[in-house]
Motif scaffolding. Structure first.
Motif, PDB file in Angstrom:
ATOM      1  N   LEU A   1      21.721 -24.324   9.437  1.00 29.44           N
ATOM      2  CA  LEU A   1      21.875 -22.948   8.932  1.00 29.44           C
ATOM      3  C   LEU A   1      20.481 -22.363   8.714  1.00 29.44           C
ATOM      4  O   LEU A   1      19.676 -22.907   7.965  1.00 29.44           O
ATOM      5  CB  LEU A   1      22.655 -22.938   7.611  1.00 29.44           C
ATOM      6  N   LEU A   2      20.212 -21.275   9.441  1.00 35.05           N
ATOM      7  CA  LEU A   2      18.932 -20.590   9.297  1.00 35.05           C
ATOM      8  C   LEU A   2      19.189 -19.183   8.813  1.00 35.05           C
ATOM      9  O   LEU A   2      20.065 -18.497   9.348  1.00 35.05           O
ATOM     10  CB  LEU A   2      18.251 -20.486  10.659  1.00 35.05           C
ATOM     11  N   VAL A   3      18.458 -18.768   7.799  1.00 32.83           N
ATOM     12  CA  VAL A   3      18.557 -17.378   7.364  1.00 32.83           C
ATOM     13  C   VAL A   3      17.162 -16.780   7.487  1.00 32.83           C
ATOM     14  O   VAL A   3      16.202 -17.307   6.922  1.00 32.83           O
ATOM     15  CB  VAL A   3      19.093 -17.283   5.918  1.00 32.83           C
ATOM     16  N   ASN A   4      17.051 -15.703   8.292  1.00 31.44           N
ATOM     17  CA  ASN A   4      15.742 -15.106   8.577  1.00 31.44           C
ATOM     18  C   ASN A   4      15.668 -13.695   8.026  1.00 31.44           C
ATOM     19  O   ASN A   4      16.289 -12.797   8.572  1.00 31.44           O
ATOM     20  CB  ASN A   4      15.518 -15.021  10.090  1.00 31.44           C
ATOM     21  N   ASP A   5      14.931 -13.532   6.957  1.00 28.43           N
ATOM     22  CA  ASP A   5      14.626 -12.204   6.448  1.00 28.43           C
ATOM     23  C   ASP A   5      15.874 -11.332   6.331  1.00 28.43           C
ATOM     24  O   ASP A   5      15.955 -10.251   6.893  1.00 28.43           O
ATOM     25  CB  ASP A   5      13.591 -11.537   7.361  1.00 28.43           C
TER      26      ASP A   5
ATOM     27  N   ASP B   1      21.860  -7.146  12.290  1.00 27.73           N
ATOM     28  CA  ASP B   1      21.004  -7.913  13.178  1.00 27.73           C
ATOM     29  C   ASP B   1      21.536  -9.338  13.353  1.00 27.73           C
ATOM     30  O   ASP B   1      21.594 -10.095  12.391  1.00 27.73           O
ATOM     31  CB  ASP B   1      19.589  -7.927  12.559  1.00 27.73           C
ATOM     32  N   PRO B   2      21.939  -9.730  14.571  1.00 26.70           N
ATOM     33  CA  PRO B   2      22.527 -11.061  14.769  1.00 26.70           C
ATOM     34  C   PRO B   2      21.596 -12.182  14.353  1.00 26.70           C
ATOM     35  O   PRO B   2      22.034 -13.228  13.890  1.00 26.70           O
ATOM     36  CB  PRO B   2      22.772 -11.114  16.286  1.00 26.70           C
ATOM     37  N   GLY B   3      20.262 -11.974  14.522  1.00 24.48           N
ATOM     38  CA  GLY B   3      19.318 -13.058  14.301  1.00 24.48           C
ATOM     39  C   GLY B   3      19.088 -13.409  12.847  1.00 24.48           C
ATOM     40  O   GLY B   3      18.469 -14.424  12.542  1.00 24.48           O
ATOM     41  N   THR B   4      19.617 -12.613  11.892  1.00 21.08           N
ATOM     42  CA  THR B   4      19.329 -12.903  10.486  1.00 21.08           C
ATOM     43  C   THR B   4      20.010 -14.180  10.020  1.00 21.08           C
ATOM     44  O   THR B   4      19.531 -14.838   9.109  1.00 21.08           O
ATOM     45  CB  THR B   4      19.794 -11.748   9.570  1.00 21.08           C
ATOM     46  N   ILE B   5      21.150 -14.520  10.640  1.00 22.87           N
ATOM     47  CA  ILE B   5      21.838 -15.751  10.258  1.00 22.87           C
ATOM     48  C   ILE B   5      22.105 -16.553  11.524  1.00 22.87           C
ATOM     49  O   ILE B   5      22.676 -16.044  12.492  1.00 22.87           O
ATOM     50  CB  ILE B   5      23.152 -15.446   9.528  1.00 22.87           C
TER      51      ILE B   5
END
Lengths: 363, 523
Positions: free
Chosen positions: B265-269, B320-324
């Motif tokens: 699980l990555l959460v980015n900004d 934004d798809p990349g946030t999670i």
């Protein structure tokens, strides 16, 4: 002693089953008082209302004929109500369905159009009803408008549109200026089931709708979505169910069923389009839906019962000079008692003795 | 000492408040069974017990909210009948509830005025409010509106409101549940002072260390009965827990060796505006969670934990798809169902109405989250046998106690329902589990089962994110701990390298927001 309403630990299944019966019982008691006030003998009035229609073939058929639109509309409404979407405008969707289907009947009048006419009329009626019901649904989802108000107000729009059409463009030229279309051609008419009788194919359609409703609610994931979204909206969102989508879907289904009931009524028992094709089926179906506990089988039974009150009311008017409006009063009181008795499913009455210690207590 | 002199003025023989055989019956259910309680002046008396032990029922009777079925309440030796809370207040009994009853859009003074029975002019009341709050070291600005205040400050309003009626006896219901450790310490100073003034306090809690530190006497309830009255300082936390539970509690054990694998699980900004005006905006949240790891998120309630859960679960998708990123797949824009299909599972804080539909059967509640995957739905039709099988498997694996095979969710006790929900998600073998307050309001036995299940799931390679207000719980199961404050998340720190004090400071808002240290001064 004090009477309090206390929450039950778990919902009472017994009360859930008998609550409609308690409501009917209370309604009949109220009705007896009403008859007595009107100066009629309550017992013989009740007999005319509820027993006599069951004793001859014609009345029995007529009950099925009246129950057909009630049941079809109520099944659709029950889906809305389960999903917490309050469609009050089934009467309007019924009329629009009748108008849309009649358009084809009027246009093909006197031509040699084949047997495709009736199915096409039914399809038109259902589609028009669905689209008409989607107006309040979209307003609710998109703008947050109260669907109760918008759907109700659209009833009057539909009513006046029908009125305009049969008095203007669609009026029967040979109709002595009566506001009605010409009698539909045989290919545009719902066939009867018994030669010379009143019972028509629509009653079979209503039974199929009941079966489909039971399968949808009891066996499919869509039916589950509808029930969860109404019973626990936050849990439904957690489950991944889209409440707005379900509002649109249930309104569309209930509009389609009301529209279908409308065109079947016009192409069946009535035979032509005219004002007053509905004695308030769309509103009475709300009572049917609740009296039937929003359950398809329950709705079938409730539909037959309320159809009985229509027939009984007519006979009481003829036989005992009881005003026809008493039927409407009866239906209103019934809905009132049904909703009141439903609170007993989750609550119960308890007598609480006010503590004797209050007097002895030191103050 | 001041304490001893004022104690001598009271005859030790008459307790300030006494309950004799106090009983409350609901139908055939005994919520309180013949409870005897003696509370003396100048005493902090702990009331201990698990959820459902009858603590709330007892204090509600003492505060006049409900009427006893049998038994007496004596106040300074005389039997009294309390017709309502205002009656109790008139005698000198005050209460501070766990759940605040404050109006967000009114000022502190207006809120206090609404809670008082007196006909005192607003201006005088306001002045007295400031004076009382200063005297007891509970600083409050009467003109501020409640929505601007922290949870700790809101609690101060409740306490000051109770103190303004000058009560002889004050009931506090789990006052530290919503406080940082530092705020709790400040509260204890206030309570010590109230005791020194000769007042008595009934202190409801389940934090045993706290009780040992603060209280003179402890009464333990279990299943509606009084088990024991003892001196908590002479007991150990373990012996108190045994009395509460009535047996040994299973010890939670972490697996000997756990393999930390790929990031699951990555959460980015992640930043997200709140749904409602009083909600919390999530600001620049980033963290990485690997398989085999448990990350704990600490923080006082209302600092964005619910909003973070909604964002991570997909109840509120981000733009934004990349946030999670779940298991290598960008998922920020996906619905909760699509995220479940990627192998994620979610457990919300609220059991009834969020995690389950209360009036639906367990099999239907299994379908609620199980429809996304597996064999529960075929061509749009529900496979009832499969949903029932999930209920049975969960019941068996997690020891869910229930009256029949498939009852309504609302009929289960809190602990059993939570075990069902946790089991429902864990038996699907998720690769990512996001859980909010896993053991909130759950009995100690069930809490141990649930914590063990989370540890076992991590040991099988899943990434587990636990949000909790209970620091002890996080210390027990989390590998790393981060703190949430005002919608921001601090950098995660290995559990072994942190301390209650450090976490407490972060929970109070210091050092998450830039280096402006004076921020802690507001606490």
């Amino acid at each position: 002693m004090r009477l309090v309403l206390e929450k039950r630990a778990e919902r009472s299944t017994i009360i859930a089953l008998i609550s409609p019966l308690i409501a009917i019982g209370l309604t009949i008691v109220t009705l007896c008082i009403l008859f007595a006030i009107l100066g009629k003998n309550p017992i013989s009035a009740l007999a005319v209302y509820f027993i006599d229609p069951l004793t001859d073939g014609y009345s029995l058929q007529e009950i099925a004929v009246k129950a057909t639109p009630l049941v079809m509309i109520a099944i659709g409404l029950s889906l809305c109500y389960l999903a917490n979407a309050w469609n009050i405008g089934a009467e309007g969707q019924f009329l629009i369905g009748a108008v849309a289907g009649s358009w084809l009947a009027v246009k093909t009048q006197g031509t040699d159009a084949g047997h495709w006419v009736l199915p096409a009329m039914l399809a038109l009626g259902a589609i028009a009803g669905a689209l008409y019901a989607l107006i309040p649904a979209i307003c609710k989802v998109r703008f947050g408008a109260s669907e109760i108000l918008t759907s109700l107000m659209l009833v009057y729009v539909a009513d006046l549109l029908l009125d305009y059409l049969v008095r203007g463009p669609w009026r029967d030229p040979q109709g002595f200026n009566f506001p009605t279309t010409a009698e539909f051609d045989p290919v545009a008419t719902v066939p009867t089931l018994i030669e010379g009788g009143r019972l028509h194919l629509g009653s079979i359609v209503a039974l199929l709708v009941v079966a489909a409703g039971a399968v949808l609610l009891g066996r499919t994931i869509k039916g589950f979505e509808i029930r969860v979204v109404g019973a626990a909206p936050r849990a439904a969102r957690f489950g991944g169910f889209n409440a707005n989508q379900l509002v649109l879907l249930t309104f569309a289904i209930s509009g389609a069923l009301a529209g279908l009931a409308g065109i079947i009524e016009v192409a069946g028992p009535v035979g032509h389009l005219q004002p007053g094709i509905s004695p308030g089926y769309g509103f009475t179906a709300i009572i049917v839906a609740f009296l039937g506990r929003l359950n398809p089988i329950g709705i079938l039974i409730a539909g037959l019962f309320l159809a009985l009150t229509f027939i009984g009311g007519e006979q009481a008017q003829i036989a005992m000079k009881i005003p026809l409006d008493v039927t409407k009063v009866f239906q209103g009181i019934l809905l009132f008692y049904v909703l009141a008795c439903d609170s007993l499913i989750l609550y119960r009455f308890r007598l609480i003795s006010t503590s004797p210690k209050v007097q002895s207590g030191a103050r | 000492m001041l304490a001893t002199t004022s104690a001598a003025q009271h005859t030790d023989a008459t307790p300030l408040l006494q309950t004799i055989g106090l009983t409350k019956r609901y139908g055939s259910f005994l919520a309180n069974d013949k409870i005897d309680l003696d509370i003396r002046p100048q005493e902090i008396h702990a009331l201990l017990g698990e959820n459902g032990a009858g603590k709330s029922t007892l204090v509600k009777m003492i505060y006049g909210l409900i009427q006893p079925s049998e038994g007496d309440i004596r106040w300074q030796g005389r039997t009294i009948v309390l017709s309502g809370p205002s009656d109790a207040r008139a005698h000198g009994i005050g209460m501070v509830f766990q759940h605040f009853s404050l109006f967000d859009n009114l000022t502190v003074a207006e809120n206090v005025a609404l809670g008082l029975d007196g006909k005192e002019p607003f201006k005088d009341m306001s002045a007295r409010l400031e004076q009382v709050s200063r005297t007891y070291g509970l600083p409050l600005d009467p003109r501020r509106e409640v929505w601007q205040l922290s949870v700790g400050e809101r609690q101060r309003i409740e306490i000051v409101r109770a103190l303004m009626q000058n009560p002889q006896f004050l009931i506090l219901d789990e006052p530290t549940a919503v406080l940082t450790p530092q705020e709790a310490d400040q509260l204890f100073v206030v309570l010590d002072r109230l005791r020194a003034e000769g007042r008595a306090i009934l202190y409801i809690s389940h934090k045993l260390e706290e009780v040992k530190r603060l209280c003179d006497t402890a009464t333990i309830l279990r299943g509606g009965r009084k088990v024991e009255t003892c001196n908590p300082k002479a007991e150990t936390a373990a012996s108190l827990a045994r009395m509460m539970v009535g047996g040994e509690i299973m010890e939670v054990k972490a697996a000997a060796s756990r393999q930390i694998t790929l990031p699951r699980l990555l959460v980015n900004d992640l930043s997200l505006a709140p749904d409602d005006p009083h909600g919390v905006r999530l600001e620049h949240i980033s963290f990485e969670l690997r398989g085999g790891e448990i990350l704990g998120i600490a923080g006082v309630a209302g600092n964005g934990q619910d909003e973070l859960f909604a964002a991570l679960s997909g109840e509120r998708p981000a733009k934004d798809p990349g946030t999670i990123v779940i298991d290598g797949q960008a998922a920020g824009h996906l619905s909760i169902t699509r995220r479940r299909k990627l192998g994620a599972a979610f457990i919300p804080e609220e059991r009834l109405g969020h995690g389950t539909a209360p009036r639906m059967r367990l099999s239907e509640n299994a379908l609620l989250t199980g429809h996304a995957i597996g064999n529960m739905v075929l061509h749009g039709f529900v496979n009832t046998a499969a949903t029932l099988k999930t209920v049975d498997r969960t019941t068996e694996t997690f020891d869910v106690r229930k009256a029949k095979r498939d009852p309504e969710a609302a009929s289960l006790s809190g602990g059993n329902l939570q075990k069902f929900i946790v089991g429902r998600e864990i038996l699907r073998d998720p690769v990512v589990l996001v859980v909010n307050q896993p053991t909130w309001g759950v009995d100690a036995g069930a809490a141990a089962v649930i914590r063990q299940a989370l540890l076992d799931l991590a040991a099988r390679g899943a990434a587990v994110l636990v949000t909790s207000q209970d620091l002890d719980e996080l210390a027990e199961i989390a590998d790393r701990i981060a703190v949430m404050f005002h919608g921001r998340l601090s950098a995660p720190v290995p559990t072994a390298e942190t301390s209650r004090e450090r976490l407490g400071l972060l929970m109070g808002g210091s050092s998450i927001e830039a280096p402006e240290a004076p921020h802690a001064a507001r606490a």
